[in-house]
Design an enzyme around this catalytic site. Structure first.
Site, PDB file in Angstrom:
ATOM      1  N   ASP A 139       1.336  -1.493  -0.375  1.00  0.00           N
ATOM      2  CA  ASP A 139      -0.137   0.041  -0.500  1.00  0.00           C
ATOM      3  C   ASP A 139       0.909   1.305   0.101  1.00  0.00           C
ATOM      4  O   ASP A 139       1.930   1.893   0.842  1.00  0.00           O
ATOM      5  CB  ASP A 139      -0.778  -0.111   1.465  1.00  0.00           C
ATOM      6  CG  ASP A 139      -1.419   1.619   1.575  1.00  0.00           C
ATOM      7  OD1 ASP A 139      -1.567   2.348   0.381  1.00  0.00           O
ATOM      8  OD2 ASP A 139      -3.080   0.785   2.013  1.00  0.00           O
TER       9      ASP A 139
ATOM     10  N   ASN B 237       2.045   5.800 -10.241  1.00  0.00           N
ATOM     11  CA  ASN B 237       0.901   5.020 -10.973  1.00  0.00           C
ATOM     12  C   ASN B 237      -0.771   5.132 -10.271  1.00  0.00           C
ATOM     13  O   ASN B 237      -1.250   5.406 -10.869  1.00  0.00           O
ATOM     14  CB  ASN B 237       1.451   4.202 -12.087  1.00  0.00           C
ATOM     15  CG  ASN B 237       0.125   3.664 -12.802  1.00  0.00           C
ATOM     16  OD1 ASN B 237      -1.095   4.623 -13.010  1.00  0.00           O
ATOM     17  ND2 ASN B 237      -1.406   3.126 -12.500  1.00  0.00           N
TER      18      ASN B 237
ATOM     19  N   TYR C  14      -9.765  14.140  -6.470  1.00  0.00           N
ATOM     20  CA  TYR C  14      -9.239  13.728  -7.173  1.00  0.00           C
ATOM     21  C   TYR C  14      -7.489  15.015  -7.959  1.00  0.00           C
ATOM     22  O   TYR C  14      -6.979  15.030  -8.134  1.00  0.00           O
ATOM     23  CB  TYR C  14     -10.194  13.110  -8.117  1.00  0.00           C
ATOM     24  CG  TYR C  14      -9.309  12.642  -9.363  1.00  0.00           C
ATOM     25  CD1 TYR C  14      -8.589  10.837  -9.016  1.00  0.00           C
ATOM     26  CD2 TYR C  14      -9.505  13.075 -10.698  1.00  0.00           C
ATOM     27  CE1 TYR C  14      -8.078  10.180 -10.140  1.00  0.00           C
ATOM     28  CE2 TYR C  14      -8.230  12.303 -11.719  1.00  0.00           C
ATOM     29  CZ  TYR C  14      -7.524  11.096 -11.632  1.00  0.00           C
ATOM     30  OH  TYR C  14      -7.299  10.413 -12.708  1.00  0.00           O
TER      31      TYR C  14
END
Length: 257
Positions: free
Chosen positions: A53, A80, A146
Site C-alpha cells: 500500500d 501510477n 481527485y
C-alpha cells in the site's frame, strides 16, 4: 511501477517489459501484482510482483528494502498508483475522510515512493515519471479531491525536477485524458460514442498510447527533458470550448492500483 496491476499501470508494465526492462510490479490488491508479473515472465521478461500500500510508510519501506536486496538499484520509478471516489461527489457531500483517502494514495503515496526510491536511483540518467491527469488543469465536475491531488502531483513533479537535477535524476509527468479500461469496455457503444464526442480526435485513448509516452520520458531520448508535464488527451484540453457530453472519469472507477 506503482499501481501496476490494473488498466493503465498494466499497460505501462507491458511496454517496459517489451523494451527488455526488468519490471517490478506493485499493487495493493493481494495477488494481482504477482499475476501481472507472471504474465510478463510468460513473455520472457524479468518481472516480480510486490504487494504494498503506497500510502503506508511501513509498506513502502519494506518494498524498497526488498528491491535493494534483490536488485541493488533502480533506473526508473513510475508513480501510477491512484484512487478515485466512485461516482461524482459534490463538495457538500465530500467528507474529510474521502479527501484524506484520495490524497493518501495519490499525493502522499507518490512522495513516499519517490523518497524510498531515491537511494536506489543511482544510474546517471535515472528517471521518475508521475502519472497525473488533465484534471490537474481542467476540472472534472464534482471531483475536487481527485483533481486537487493530481494538481499536487504536477507541483511536486516540478519541485522534484529542480531539486534532483544536480543528481542527474529527471522528473516528469504524464497527464492523460480519458483512457479505455476494463470498465469502459463494458459500457454500451452508444455511451462510448457520447464520451468520445467532445474529443477532437474522436475517440478515447488507449493504455498503450500513454505507456509509449511514459517509456519516452523514462528513456535516453528524453535526456534533456525534466520538470515537464506531457498532456495526452486527443486534443481535449486544447480547444476553447468543450463539445457535448462531459466525460465522467469517476462513474466507472475506484482504486486503480
Amino acid at each position: 511501477m506503482t499501481g501496476g496491476s490494473r488498466n493503465l499501470g498494466r499497460a505501462i508494465c507491458r511496454r517496459f517489459a517489451s523494451d527488455g526492462a526488468t519490471v517490478i510490479v506493485n499493487g495493493v490488491h493481494p495477488g494481482e501484482a504477482q499475476s501481472v508479473a507472471e504474465e510478463l515472465r510468460a513473455g520472457r521478461a524479468d518481472a516480480v510482483g510486490i504487494d504494498a500500500d503506497v500510502s503506508d510508510p511501513a509498506d513502502v519501506d519494506a518494498m524498497f528494502a526488498r528491491i535493494r536486496v534483490d536488485y541493488g538499484r533502480l533506473d526508473v520509478l513510475v508513480n501510477n498508483a491512484a484512487l478515485t471516489l466512485v461516482g461524482r461527489v459534490p463538495l457538500t457531500e465530500l467528507t474529510v475522510e474521502d479527501w484524506d483517502r484520495v490524497f493518501a494514495v495519490n499525493a502522499r503515496g507518490m512522495f513516499l515512493c519517490t523518497r524510498g526510491a531515491l537511494p536506489l536511483l543511482t544510474a546517471r540518467g535515472a528517471a521518475i515519471v508521475n502519472i497525473s491527469s488533465i484534471g490537474a488543469s481542467k476540472a472534472h465536475r464534482e471531483a475536487a479531491a481527485y483533481d486537487a491531488s493530481k494538481g499536487a502531483i504536477e507541483a511536486f513533479t516540478r519541485a522534484a525536477a529542480i531539486e534532483l537535477a544536480p543528481q542527474s535524476i529527471r522528473v516528469n509527468a504524464v497527464a492523460p485524458g480519458a483512457v479505455s479500461n476494463a470498465e469502459y469496455e463494458q459500457i454500451p457503444n452508444s455511451r462510448k460514442r457520447i464520451e468520445a464526442e467532445p474529443i477532437p480526435l474522436g475517440r478515447i485513448g488507449r493504455g498503450d498510447e500513454i505507456a509509449d509516452a511514459v517509456a519516452y520520458l523514462a528513456s535516453d531520448a528524453a535526456s534533456y527533458v525534466t520538470g515537464h508535464v506531457l498532456t495526452i488527451d486527443g486534443g481535449l484540453t486544447a480547444q476553447s470550448r468543450q463539445r457535448s457530453a462531459e466525460i465522467d472519469i469517476h462513474a466507472r472507477t475506484g482504486r486503480t492500483s
